[in-house]
Design an enzyme around this catalytic site. Structure first.
Site, PDB file in Angstrom:
ATOM      1  N   GLU A   1     -10.293  12.375   7.415  1.00  0.00           N
ATOM      2  CA  GLU A   1     -10.082  13.696   6.812  1.00  0.00           C
ATOM      3  C   GLU A   1     -11.368  14.505   6.796  1.00  0.00           C
ATOM      4  OE1 GLU A   1      -7.517  13.705   3.060  1.00  0.00           O
ATOM      5  OE2 GLU A   1      -7.765  11.566   3.426  1.00  0.00           O
TER       6      GLU A   1
ATOM      7  N   GLU B   1      -9.260   3.870  -2.481  1.00  0.00           N
ATOM      8  CA  GLU B   1      -7.982   3.672  -3.152  1.00  0.00           C
ATOM      9  C   GLU B   1      -8.159   3.080  -4.541  1.00  0.00           C
ATOM     10  OE1 GLU B   1      -4.712   1.964  -1.135  1.00  0.00           O
ATOM     11  OE2 GLU B   1      -5.349   2.628   0.859  1.00  0.00           O
TER      12      GLU B   1
ATOM     13  N   ASP C   1       0.847  -1.187   0.000  1.00  0.00           N
ATOM     14  CA  ASP C   1       0.000   0.000   0.000  1.00  0.00           C
ATOM     15  C   ASP C   1       0.885   1.241   0.000  1.00  0.00           C
ATOM     16  OD1 ASP C   1      -2.501   1.083  -0.159  1.00  0.00           O
ATOM     17  OD2 ASP C   1      -2.772   1.228   2.003  1.00  0.00           O
TER      18      ASP C   1
ATOM     19  N   THR D   1      -9.383  -5.933   3.812  1.00  0.00           N
ATOM     20  CA  THR D   1      -9.207  -4.985   2.713  1.00  0.00           C
ATOM     21  C   THR D   1     -10.114  -5.493   1.599  1.00  0.00           C
ATOM     22  OG1 THR D   1      -6.889  -4.683   3.343  1.00  0.00           O
ATOM     23  CG2 THR D   1      -7.516  -3.944   1.143  1.00  0.00           C
TER      24      THR D   1
ATOM     25  N   HIS E   1      -3.922  13.692   0.849  1.00  0.00           N
ATOM     26  CA  HIS E   1      -4.195  12.796   1.981  1.00  0.00           C
ATOM     27  C   HIS E   1      -3.049  12.835   2.986  1.00  0.00           C
ATOM     28  CE1 HIS E   1      -5.373   9.270   4.299  1.00  0.00           C
ATOM     29  NE2 HIS E   1      -4.204   8.718   4.047  1.00  0.00           N
TER      30      HIS E   1
ATOM     31  N   ARG F   1      -8.832   3.547  13.206  1.00  0.00           N
ATOM     32  CA  ARG F   1      -7.940   4.671  13.516  1.00  0.00           C
ATOM     33  C   ARG F   1      -7.446   4.666  14.956  1.00  0.00           C
ATOM     34  NH1 ARG F   1      -6.516   5.792   8.471  1.00  0.00           N
ATOM     35  NH2 ARG F   1      -8.262   6.483   7.181  1.00  0.00           N
TER      36      ARG F   1
ATOM     37  N   ASP G   1      -9.365   0.189   1.764  1.00  0.00           N
ATOM     38  CA  ASP G   1      -8.410  -0.238   2.790  1.00  0.00           C
ATOM     39  C   ASP G   1      -8.958   0.160   4.163  1.00  0.00           C
ATOM     40  OD1 ASP G   1      -5.891  -1.336   3.561  1.00  0.00           O
ATOM     41  OD2 ASP G   1      -5.124   0.690   3.847  1.00  0.00           O
TER      42      ASP G   1
ATOM     43  N   GLN H   1      -4.737   2.129  15.064  1.00  0.00           N
ATOM     44  CA  GLN H   1      -3.614   2.671  14.287  1.00  0.00           C
ATOM     45  C   GLN H   1      -2.812   3.694  15.085  1.00  0.00           C
ATOM     46  OE1 GLN H   1      -4.861   4.305  10.526  1.00  0.00           O
ATOM     47  NE2 GLN H   1      -2.804   4.901   9.894  1.00  0.00           N
TER      48      GLN H   1
ATOM     49  N   GLU I   1     -11.011   3.727   3.359  1.00  0.00           N
ATOM     50  CA  GLU I   1     -10.055   4.498   2.572  1.00  0.00           C
ATOM     51  C   GLU I   1     -10.300   4.207   1.096  1.00  0.00           C
ATOM     52  OE1 GLU I   1      -5.988   3.816   3.911  1.00  0.00           O
ATOM     53  OE2 GLU I   1      -6.227   5.327   5.489  1.00  0.00           O
TER      54      GLU I   1
ATOM     55  N   LYS J   1      -5.128  -2.287  10.058  1.00  0.00           N
ATOM     56  CA  LYS J   1      -5.480  -2.471   8.649  1.00  0.00           C
ATOM     57  C   LYS J   1      -5.697  -3.930   8.280  1.00  0.00           C
ATOM     58  CE  LYS J   1      -4.031   1.823   7.336  1.00  0.00           C
ATOM     59  NZ  LYS J   1      -4.654   2.757   6.380  1.00  0.00           N
TER      60      LYS J   1
END
Lengths: 458, 458
Positions: free
Chosen positions: A390, A217, A143, A273, A150, A253, A249, A256, A215, A269
Site C-alpha cells: 500500500e 495485524e 486471517d 507468520t 486495506h 506479493r 503476516d 501471491q 502486514e 503467506k
C-alpha cells in the site's frame, strides 16, 4: 453493557517493581499480559508467566509458594503447561481472578513476594534471563481482512476495476492460514522461494521472492471453544476471546499475485507468520474499548448474527500499532529504526466480536488457542497504511528512509519491528511489547533443490 | 525408480483370519491399514491398530505379548498414543517393518497370535466391538484442487468466461482448510447456516444452506515433517507421505459463492470434513502405482521443483473412489445406496508427490499428521464427476434416483457413503474402507441465535 473497569485499571496504581513505570514500560501493573517462558539454559520446561516491567512473574512458582487462593489456584495450575491452552480453556472468571491476584501481589507496599528469600530468581525473574515462546499451541489460524482501507487499497492494485467486492460490507471476509509456520517474535524469517510470473513474461519462474512485504495485524487468541455444529451468539462472542497480540503476516506479493486465484493466498503467506510473546488480556484492554467503526451512510445494515447494537459503545478497540524498519545500513550508522506504518484497530470495519461470531456462525468449532488475525491494519491516512504494497502503491513509489536509502519491498538483512500500545484519558498507557523478525537470504537454489530433510521429528 | 513390491503384496498370500478374504473384504492381508480405535465401553484410551478382515490387530497389545522384534518394536510402541502422530514421525523404515511383521503374524499357518489364550479379545478384536477415531491429530489441513476436470467443470460455473485460470497447469493450486472440524466417518454432519445472496436479490440473507454438496477426495497423511525454511525435494516427497484415506470435503455452495472472493472458501467448508478411519499405507499402495496423468500436448512443462521425471513410471496412483447416496425413502424401501460418482486418482493433473513438494517449496514446514486433500476427484466422463455441483450442472439438471426421487443437492436425512479400492493385474484387490456422513437438519434459528456455549473444554 458498561465497561468492566476495576481497581486493576486505576491509573494511580503503582507497582513495587521499579521497571514497571507506565511512562517507561509497556508492562505497568495495569497491563499484566500472559506468556510462556523459561529461564534460558535452565532445567524447567516452558511454562506460564505474567510480564511486569522488565520482569516475569512465574505463575507455577508463585502457586507453589502459596501466593494464590480461590479460582486463581486453578488458573495458575493450568499455567504449568508448555502453552497457555489449559488456561484459555478455563474461561474469563479464572483468568480475571488470576490477573487480579497478580495485581495485588505486585502493588506498591505488598511484600508477600519479597518475603521469599529467592524471589528474584524463582518468583520474579529478569525478562532478560528468559527465553520466550509462542503463547499458545495454535490449532487453527484464521486471517481476516477487516480493514476496509486495506481492502480498498490492495483490492485496487489487484483488481483496479473493482477494489472492494460486493460481499465486503456484509460479512467479515476471512480465510484459513497456516498454523505450523507461526513463530514467536525474534525468530528470523527466511525469504521464501516460489513461482511467480511477470505481467509481460509468457511463463512463470521459480526463485526467491522479490516482493517481500510485512502486514501489520492484531492477533486475537481464542479462549473457551464451542462444540462443532453450535454457533456462538454475537452477544457472547467476547467470552470466547482471551486477549490480543501483535501479528506480522509476512507476505510474498509476487507469489501471491500468481497463485491466489481462485482459492486465495497459500504459499505467499505460509512460509512464516510472527507473533508477539505477551498476550494482553481483554480485561486489561477494558479502558480502551471504543464504539465500533462508524459505517459511512449508505453502507448496508449488518445481519442479526453480526449485530452488536447491545455492545455498541465498546465493540471496538483503541490500540495503536506502529511498524519500524531497521536496515543493515541503519544499524551500522546507529540510526534508530524508522517508522513506516501507524494504524489503529478502531479503524477496523469489523470488530473482533463480529469476526469470532461470524467464524462460528456455520457451526465451525473454535478451540482454545486458535488465533484470529485482523488482516492488515490500515486507516484513512497515508501514514496508516499497514503494508509496503500500500505504502509504495504496488511498487511504484519507493519509500525514502533515513541515511539516503529507499525501499520498495524488504531486502535481506532488514529487520521489521512491530509495536503497539493503548492510551485513554484518565488511564495508564499499556503496551503490547514487540514482534520482530530479521529477513534471512533465500536458500541457495542448490540447497533448496537438495531439500535438506530432517528424518526425525521436525 | 522401480516398484517396491515384496512378499506382503503377493496375491497368493492368505490370512488365517477367515474374514480377510480379498473377494469379500477391503482389508485382506495385502492391505493392513493403520487406524486408532478402542474397545467400545472399555477402559483403554484410544490407540493404534491394523485392520484385517473384520478384525483389528491391537498393536500395543501385540507388543506387550512379545510378538514384535527390531524396528517394529519402536513402531508398535508409538502406537500406544491416542493418534498415529508418534508413528508418523518415525518414518517409512519403521512403518514398513511393522507392517511386514504384522503380515507375518496374520499369514495362513502362523499360530503365534493364537498361542495366547485370550487372543480374540485382547490381540485381534472384532471391529464391530470397536469405536474408531480420527487416525491422526491433524495440525494443518491443506486442500488442493488437483483434478483438472473438476477445476474446469466448476470453474466454468463460477467463471463461465475463464473456467481454468492461467496458473492452473503451472502449479498445484491449494488452500488452507480448517483442521478443527475434521471428523471421523460416521459422525453426523449438521447442515450449516450462513450468508448467501441470490443472483437476483439486492442483499444477502442468513439461514440454512440450501445447496449442500459433497466432494469426493483422496486424503494423504503426512509422515515425517521438514524444518521451517527447508523445502522438500520432489524426489524425496513420498518419504514424507504415510498413506491415503477417503475424504469428503462437504461444501455449502450458496455460502461459497457469496464469500469466496477474494480470499477463497471459508465457512462454506469449515463446518465439517469427513475422513475415513483406516489409513492405507504407501507400502500397501505400491502395486497400484501408475504413471502420472498424461498432460495433453501443448500443456506447459513443469518447473524443476515439480519435475517427477525420475519417478515417472510410478508418480500416479490407480485408486477408484465411489460415492453412494442413501435417502430416507431408499432406506425405508430397503433400496441399496445409489452410486452417484465414480472417479480415479490416476486422473489427477498433479500427483501427491507434486502437491507435497509444492507445499514445502516456500519453506513451509509440514508436520507429522498434517492432511493433504486432493481436491474433488473428477475424471473425463460424466459419471466421473465428484460432486453434485458438477453432476447437476450448477443445479440445472436434477439427478434421478431409484424409487422415483430426484436430487439437486443434499437434503436432511441423506446419507453419503464414500468408498474406495485399488485393483491391478496380478495383485489382490485392496479397499479403503468407507467414509460416511448423515445430514442433520440445521439448528432452528432460535437455537442458532442463542449460541449454546459450552463453558468448559469443547
Amino acid at each position: 453493557m458498561t465497561l468492566r473497569i476495576d481497581a486493576t485499571h486505576d491509573a494511580a496504581l503503582r507497582s513495587w517493581v521499579d521497571s514497571a513505570n507506565p511512562a517507561a514500560s509497556d508492562f505497568p501493573i495495569q497491563n499484566l499480559p500472559f506468556g510462556i517462558f523459561r529461564r534460558r539454559g535452565g532445567p524447567d520446561a516452558p511454562h506460564g508467566g505474567i510480564a511486569i516491567g522488565d520482569r516475569i512473574l512465574d505463575l507455577p512458582a508463585c502457586l507453589a509458594a502459596g501466593l494464590f487462593t480461590g479460582l486463581a489456584v486453578q488458573a495458575a495450575g493450568a499455567c504449568g503447561e508448555t502453552s497457555l491452552n489449559a488456561l484459555l480453556t478455563l474461561g474469563r472468571g479464572c483468568w480475571s481472578d488470576l490477573r487480579r491476584q497478580a495485581s495485588g501481589l505486585l502493588r506498591e507496599g505488598d511484600t508477600r513476594i519479597r518475603l521469599h528469600a529467592d524471589w528474584e530468581t524463582r518468583l520474579l525473574l529478569p525478562m532478560g534471563d528468559a527465553e520466550l515462546f509462542l503463547p499458545a499451541a495454535i490449532g487453527d489460524y484464521t486471517d481476516f481482512y477487516a480493514s476496509v482501507f486495506h481492502a480498498t487499497n490492495v483490492g485496487g492494485l489487484f483488481r483496479p476495476d473493482q477494489p472492494l467486492l460486493p460481499n465486503y460490507k456484509h460479512l467479515p471476509i476471512g480465510y484459513h492460514g497456516r498454523a505450523s509456520s507461526i513463530v514467536v517474535s525474534g525468530t528470523p524469517v527466511r525469504r521464501p522461494s516460489g513461482q511467480s510470473k511477470a505481467d509481460d513474461a509468457p511463463d512463470p519462474v521459480f526463485g526467491p521472492s522479490k516482493v517481500l512485504d510485512y502486514e501489520v495485524e492484531a492477533g486475537f487468541l481464542v479462549g473457551p471453544g464451542n462444540r462443532l455444529g453450535e454457533p456462538i451468539a454475537i452477544g457472547d462472542a467476547e467470552d470466547h476471546l482471551f486477549g490480543m497480540c501483535l501479528l506480522n503476516d509476512w507476505s510474498a506479493r509476487d507469489i501471491q499475485k500468481w497463485e491466489y486465484q481462485p482459492l486465495g493466498p497459500f504459499l505467499a503467506k505460509s512460509f512464516a507468520t510472527s507473533l508477539s510473546p505477551w498476550v494482553v488480556t481483554l480485561d486489561a484492554l477494558e479502558p480502551y474499548r471504543v464504539p465500533a467503526f462508524a459505517r459511512p451512510g449508505g453502507d448496508p445494515a449488518v445481519l442479526p448474527h453480526l449485530d452488536q447494537a447491545a455492545q455498541a459503545r465498546r465493540a471496538g478497540l483503541n490500540a495503536t500499532f506502529e511498524l519500524f524498519l531497521s536496515t543493515p545500513k541503519m544499524r551500522e550508522n546507529g540510526t534508530a529504526p524508522f517508522r513506516l506504518s501507524r494504524a489503529n484497530s478502531r479503524d477496523l470495519y469489523w470488530t473482533p466480536g463480529q469476526m469470532l461470531a461470524h467464524h462460528a456462525s456455520n457451526g465451525c468449532n473454535l478451540r482454545p488457542g486458535d488465533l484470529l488475525g485482523s488482516g492488515t491494519l490500515s486507516g484513512p491516512a497515508k501514514e496508516n497504511e499497514g503494508c509496503l504494497l500500500e505504502l509504495n502503491r504496488g511498487g511504484k513509489e519507493p519509500i525514502s528512509l533515513p541515511d539516503g536509502e529507499t525501499r520498495r519491498f524488504l531486502l535481506d538483512g532488514d529487520e521489521v519491528i512491530l509495536k503497539g500500545y493503548c492510551e485513554a484519558e484518565g488511564f495508564a498507557r499499556i503496551g503490547l511489547g514487540e514482534c520482530r523478525g530479521l529477513i534471512l537470504p533465500a536458500l541457495a537454489p542448490a540447497a533448496a533443490a537438495a531439500g535438506k530433510i530432517p528424518r526425525g521429528p521436525a
